[in-house]
Design a protein around this motif. Structure first.
Motif, mmCIF file in Angstrom:
data_model
loop_
_atom_site.group_PDB
_atom_site.id
_atom_site.type_symbol
_atom_site.label_atom_id
_atom_site.label_comp_id
_atom_site.label_asym_id
_atom_site.label_seq_id
_atom_site.Cartn_x
_atom_site.Cartn_y
_atom_site.Cartn_z
ATOM 1 N N PRO A 1 0.818 -1.215 0.000
ATOM 2 C CA PRO A 1 0.000 0.000 0.000
ATOM 3 C C PRO A 1 0.855 1.270 0.000
ATOM 4 N N PRO A 2 0.240 2.401 -0.375
ATOM 5 C CA PRO A 2 0.978 3.676 -0.425
ATOM 6 C C PRO A 2 1.653 4.051 0.898
ATOM 7 N N SER A 3 1.032 3.726 2.014
ATOM 8 C CA SER A 3 1.641 4.071 3.306
ATOM 9 C C SER A 3 2.974 3.345 3.490
ATOM 10 N N ALA A 4 3.048 2.092 3.052
ATOM 11 C CA ALA A 4 4.293 1.339 3.158
ATOM 12 C C ALA A 4 5.361 1.925 2.247
ATOM 13 N N LYS A 5 4.956 2.382 1.071
ATOM 14 C CA LYS A 5 5.908 3.014 0.149
ATOM 15 C C LYS A 5 6.460 4.303 0.736
ATOM 16 N N LEU A 6 5.589 5.092 1.370
ATOM 17 C CA LEU A 6 6.040 6.340 1.988
ATOM 18 C C LEU A 6 6.994 6.066 3.144
ATOM 19 N N VAL A 7 6.664 5.099 3.985
ATOM 20 C CA VAL A 7 7.541 4.754 5.108
ATOM 21 C C VAL A 7 8.892 4.269 4.584
ATOM 22 N N ALA A 8 8.898 3.473 3.532
ATOM 23 C CA ALA A 8 10.159 3.007 2.935
ATOM 24 C C ALA A 8 10.975 4.182 2.418
ATOM 25 N N LYS A 9 10.330 5.135 1.798
ATOM 26 C CA LYS A 9 11.035 6.313 1.273
ATOM 27 C C LYS A 9 11.634 7.131 2.411
ATOM 28 N N VAL A 10 10.892 7.295 3.495
ATOM 29 C CA VAL A 10 11.418 8.019 4.660
ATOM 30 C C VAL A 10 12.619 7.269 5.230
ATOM 31 N N LEU A 11 12.518 5.950 5.314
ATOM 32 C CA LEU A 11 13.639 5.157 5.835
ATOM 33 C C LEU A 11 14.846 5.185 4.904
ATOM 34 N N GLU A 12 14.621 5.399 3.627
ATOM 35 C CA GLU A 12 15.742 5.512 2.695
ATOM 36 C C GLU A 12 16.550 6.776 2.995
ATOM 37 N N ASP A 13 15.841 7.851 3.339
ATOM 38 C CA ASP A 13 16.493 9.134 3.592
ATOM 39 C C ASP A 13 17.102 9.222 4.983
ATOM 40 N N GLU A 14 16.402 8.706 5.982
ATOM 41 C CA GLU A 14 16.863 8.783 7.367
ATOM 42 C C GLU A 14 16.647 7.433 8.020
ATOM 43 N N THR A 15 17.708 6.844 8.475
ATOM 44 C CA THR A 15 17.566 5.527 9.088
ATOM 45 C C THR A 15 18.623 5.331 10.164
ATOM 46 N N PRO A 16 18.411 4.598 11.201
ATOM 47 C CA PRO A 16 17.158 3.967 11.604
ATOM 48 C C PRO A 16 16.257 4.959 12.340
ATOM 49 N N LEU A 17 14.966 4.705 12.315
ATOM 50 C CA LEU A 17 13.992 5.558 12.983
ATOM 51 C C LEU A 17 13.013 4.718 13.790
ATOM 52 N N SER A 18 12.525 5.280 14.896
ATOM 53 C CA SER A 18 11.501 4.613 15.690
ATOM 54 C C SER A 18 10.145 4.810 15.012
ATOM 55 N N GLN A 19 9.153 4.101 15.495
ATOM 56 C CA GLN A 19 7.815 4.243 14.941
ATOM 57 C C GLN A 19 7.323 5.683 15.107
ATOM 58 N N GLY A 20 7.561 6.289 16.256
ATOM 59 C CA GLY A 20 7.151 7.669 16.493
ATOM 60 C C GLY A 20 7.850 8.648 15.568
ATOM 61 N N GLU A 21 9.150 8.431 15.359
ATOM 62 C CA GLU A 21 9.905 9.294 14.446
ATOM 63 C C GLU A 21 9.404 9.137 13.005
ATOM 64 N N LEU A 22 9.058 7.906 12.634
ATOM 65 C CA LEU A 22 8.499 7.669 11.301
ATOM 66 C C LEU A 22 7.163 8.390 11.138
ATOM 67 N N ALA A 23 6.353 8.379 12.181
ATOM 68 C CA ALA A 23 5.067 9.081 12.128
ATOM 69 C C ALA A 23 5.293 10.581 11.956
#
Length: 90
Positions: free
Chosen positions: A27-49
């Motif tokens: 789903p699109p939400s998973a794609k967005l989370v993957a893109k955020v993780l590509e730019d900044e990693t590692p992140l917590s669930q709260g940071e991802l939100a």
């Protein structure tokens, strides 16, 4: 000759055709989370939100879908051992 930054950008999981194909089905939400993780990693669930502007529940769903597809892994945070941090699988 390519610079270190260009080489590093070319070696991200999202540049891998197999990774992209598995991500395409999610789903699109998973794609967005993957893109955020590509730019900044590692992140917590709260940071991802915070970074994705998605609700916590949606981020949790996206992380579960990414995990089921074998695209993300987690470990305990070095800063706060009570939290998990997430990163893309190489």
């Amino acid at each position: 000759m390519s610079t270190h930054a260009e080489k590093q950008a070319a070696e991200t999981p999202l540049s891998n055709p197999d990774f992209r194909e598995r991500l395409r089905e999610l789903p699109p939400s998973a794609k967005l989370v993957a893109k955020v993780l590509e730019d900044e990693t590692p992140l917590s669930q709260g940071e991802l939100a915070e970074e994705s502007l998605l609700p916590d529940r949606t981020v949790r769903y996206a992380l579960n879908r990414l995990d089921e597809a074998g695209l993300v892994e987690s470990r305990y945070s070095f800063r706060d051992a009570r939290k998990q941090v997430y990163f893309l699988v190489e």
